[in-house]
Design a protein around this motif. Structure first.
Motif, mmCIF file in Angstrom:
data_model
loop_
_atom_site.group_PDB
_atom_site.id
_atom_site.type_symbol
_atom_site.label_atom_id
_atom_site.label_comp_id
_atom_site.label_asym_id
_atom_site.label_seq_id
_atom_site.Cartn_x
_atom_site.Cartn_y
_atom_site.Cartn_z
ATOM 1 N N ILE A 16 -61.689 -19.942 18.219
ATOM 2 C CA ILE A 16 -61.465 -21.309 18.656
ATOM 3 C C ILE A 16 -60.260 -21.312 19.577
ATOM 4 N N VAL A 17 -60.471 -21.725 20.812
ATOM 5 C CA VAL A 17 -59.398 -21.744 21.799
ATOM 6 C C VAL A 17 -59.175 -23.172 22.246
ATOM 7 N N GLU A 18 -58.016 -23.689 21.959
ATOM 8 C CA GLU A 18 -57.685 -25.026 22.405
ATOM 9 C C GLU A 18 -57.157 -24.977 23.832
ATOM 10 N N LYS A 19 -57.183 -26.063 24.511
ATOM 11 C CA LYS A 19 -56.813 -26.103 25.917
ATOM 12 C C LYS A 19 -55.310 -26.108 26.118
ATOM 13 N N ASN A 20 -54.969 -25.832 27.376
ATOM 14 C CA ASN A 20 -53.600 -25.996 27.858
ATOM 15 C C ASN A 20 -52.629 -24.928 27.429
ATOM 16 N N ALA A 21 -52.884 -23.680 27.530
ATOM 17 C CA ALA A 21 -51.894 -22.611 27.347
ATOM 18 C C ALA A 21 -51.659 -21.958 28.699
ATOM 19 N N ALA A 22 -50.448 -21.482 28.906
ATOM 20 C CA ALA A 22 -50.106 -20.856 30.189
ATOM 21 C C ALA A 22 -50.852 -19.531 30.316
ATOM 22 N N HIS A 23 -51.411 -19.265 31.479
ATOM 23 C CA HIS A 23 -52.134 -18.016 31.693
ATOM 24 C C HIS A 23 -51.136 -16.861 31.799
ATOM 25 N N ARG A 24 -51.418 -15.754 31.128
ATOM 26 C CA ARG A 24 -50.540 -14.584 31.177
ATOM 27 C C ARG A 24 -51.387 -13.334 31.034
ATOM 28 N N GLU A 25 -50.808 -12.213 31.449
ATOM 29 C CA GLU A 25 -51.500 -10.930 31.354
ATOM 30 C C GLU A 25 -51.386 -10.388 29.925
ATOM 31 N N LEU A 26 -52.453 -9.840 29.419
ATOM 32 C CA LEU A 26 -52.453 -9.254 28.078
ATOM 33 C C LEU A 26 -52.322 -7.741 28.179
ATOM 34 N N ASN A 27 -51.548 -7.158 27.254
ATOM 35 C CA ASN A 27 -51.478 -5.699 27.224
ATOM 36 C C ASN A 27 -52.649 -5.147 26.422
ATOM 37 N N GLY A 28 -52.713 -3.836 26.300
ATOM 38 C CA GLY A 28 -53.860 -3.211 25.644
ATOM 39 C C GLY A 28 -54.053 -3.646 24.206
ATOM 40 N N ASP A 29 -52.959 -3.661 23.404
ATOM 41 C CA ASP A 29 -53.064 -4.075 22.011
ATOM 42 C C ASP A 29 -53.530 -5.520 21.898
ATOM 43 N N GLU A 30 -53.006 -6.374 22.771
ATOM 44 C CA GLU A 30 -53.370 -7.782 22.725
ATOM 45 C C GLU A 30 -54.835 -7.988 23.085
ATOM 46 N N LYS A 31 -55.326 -7.253 24.062
ATOM 47 C CA LYS A 31 -56.738 -7.366 24.440
ATOM 48 C C LYS A 31 -57.641 -6.973 23.263
ATOM 49 N N ALA A 32 -57.296 -5.881 22.619
ATOM 50 C CA ALA A 32 -58.085 -5.442 21.470
ATOM 51 C C ALA A 32 -58.026 -6.472 20.349
ATOM 52 N N ALA A 33 -56.844 -7.052 20.140
ATOM 53 C CA ALA A 33 -56.689 -8.058 19.097
ATOM 54 C C ALA A 33 -57.551 -9.283 19.382
ATOM 55 N N VAL A 34 -57.596 -9.731 20.641
ATOM 56 C CA VAL A 34 -58.403 -10.892 21.012
ATOM 57 C C VAL A 34 -59.882 -10.605 20.786
ATOM 58 N N VAL A 35 -60.339 -9.439 21.206
ATOM 59 C CA VAL A 35 -61.746 -9.087 21.037
ATOM 60 C C VAL A 35 -62.133 -9.078 19.565
ATOM 61 N N LEU A 36 -61.301 -8.482 18.717
ATOM 62 C CA LEU A 36 -61.625 -8.398 17.297
ATOM 63 C C LEU A 36 -61.579 -9.765 16.628
ATOM 64 N N LEU A 37 -60.636 -10.616 17.041
ATOM 65 C CA LEU A 37 -60.607 -11.969 16.508
ATOM 66 C C LEU A 37 -61.855 -12.743 16.925
ATOM 67 N N ALA A 38 -62.284 -12.534 18.159
ATOM 68 C CA ALA A 38 -63.475 -13.220 18.647
ATOM 69 C C ALA A 38 -64.722 -12.753 17.906
ATOM 70 N N LEU A 39 -64.781 -11.473 17.558
ATOM 71 C CA LEU A 39 -65.928 -10.947 16.826
ATOM 72 C C LEU A 39 -65.986 -11.481 15.405
#
Length: 354
Positions: A16-39
């Protein structure tokens, strides 16, 4: 048009992603964390089951500190993920996938050499790897380093291993290292990274080539696992083929009779660690000298009871005796590895003092 702050959480396998967060670059660990949370739990569990504890902790830490993720960030991440997956076919970068790739165009012997150099001794990081290196080998390398560097290295090892390495260093250097360890302050990350890199490139990378296990030592361990009839058959055949190799293997083998080389304190420690039934069976097939040595290191009452148990057993199978004796030898080796006893092939090799 600006967006409102966004937060992210997993709910029933959905991100669940709510609106209005500042766009930023994700590092490798963060990308993996987002994918696993989404799964979510259902689809993410099989992936987590393939990770080791260190990787799980690393990802968990990234999840906790992830902060807000915008819908655009999420979309971009999955577009990149799918693009990489379809173009490369795999996103798995580990020892197994690397070894499979190398085997596709290199000989198995060459691949073994490369992977052995990469892996080094067992351990997940450089400090765990060093904890599996013999103290004399590590001390030999460290004695040429600056005392301050040695102090940092020893401070990162387990206390048991650090004490053995310290005891193997030249005394003057060792005392200098002790003084520096007592005054040691938190080490800057840049300095620690440099030390780790030096250890990895100058020491660990060459260790596998300089300390390959002797083939005769390996074969001696194999022969130790034989029952006595198989052992005798192989040794007899080997003596006919190569007397020198047979003699080297026999010199390296540690047998049940070699337990008589233990000091009294060592044999008593061993006796406390074995089951009475196993001891009775092991001694049932031992020679008189070995039996007498064990009996001498027991109380008169314990020795009497053990002799009675052995007599009451009647005839026993040689195979069962061999297995019992092997268990005692393995227990002795485990005690030696923990530093509780000292085993040797010949007590005459030990240094004597007046």
């Amino acid at each position: 048009m600006s967006q409102a702050p966004a937060t992210m959480n997993a709910n029933n396998g959905k991100l669940i992603v709510e609106k209005n967060a500042a766009h930023r670059e994700l590092n490798g660990d963060e990308k993996a964390a987002v994918v696993l949370l989404a799964l979510g739990p259902d689809f993410g569990r099989p992936i987590f089951e393939e990770l080791d504890e260190i990787e799980i902790r690393q990802l968990s830490r990234a999840m906790v500190n992830l902060g807000p993720i915008t819908q655009q960030m999420l979309d971009d991440l999955f577009v990149n993920f799918v693009t990489s997956l379809t173009s490369n076919g795999s996103l798995s970068g580990n020892a197994d996938s690397t070894e499979r790739l190398l085997l596709s165009f290199l000989s198995p012997e060459r691949v073994d050499s490369i992977m052995e150099e990469i892996r080094g001794p067992a351990g997940r990081n450089i400090w765990e790897k060093l904890s599996n290196v013999q103290e004399d080998v590590l001390a030999s390398f460290l004695k040429n380093e600056y005392p301050q560097t040695v102090a940092v290295v020893l401070s990162k090892l387990t206390t048991d291993h650090a004490s053995r390495v310290l005891g193997s260093l030249p005394e003057e250097l060792a005392m200098d290292v002790v003084a520096r360890m007592l005054a040691l302050e938190p080490v800057q990350k840049e300095i620690l990274d440099k030390i780790e890199n030096t250890l990895r490139t100058e020491f660990m990378s060459t260790l596998s080539h300089t300390r390959r296990r002797d083939s005769h030592e390996q074969m001696a361990d194999i022969f130790n696992a034989f029952d006595r009839q198989t052992e005798a058959r192989f040794l007899t055949s080997l003596e006919e083929l190569n007397r020198e190799s047979a003699d080297r293997i026999k010199a390296l083998m540690f047998t049940f009779d070699d337990l008589t080389n233990l000091e009294s304190a060592g044999i008593q420690t061993l006796l406390q660690s074995v089951e009475k039934g196993e001891l009775s069976l092991a001694l049932k097939g031992a020679n008189d000298a070995t039996k007498d040595y064990f009996f001498r290191n027991m109380s008169a009452r314990a020795a009497k009871n053990l002799k009675e148990d052995m007599e009451a057993m009647g005839p026993v199978r040689l195979k069962d005796v061999d297995e019992a004796q092997s268990k005692l030898v393995n227990i002795a080796k485990d005690l030696s590895a923990r530093g509780e006893i000292v085993i040797s092939k010949n007590r005459g090799d030990e240094e004597m003092v007046a």
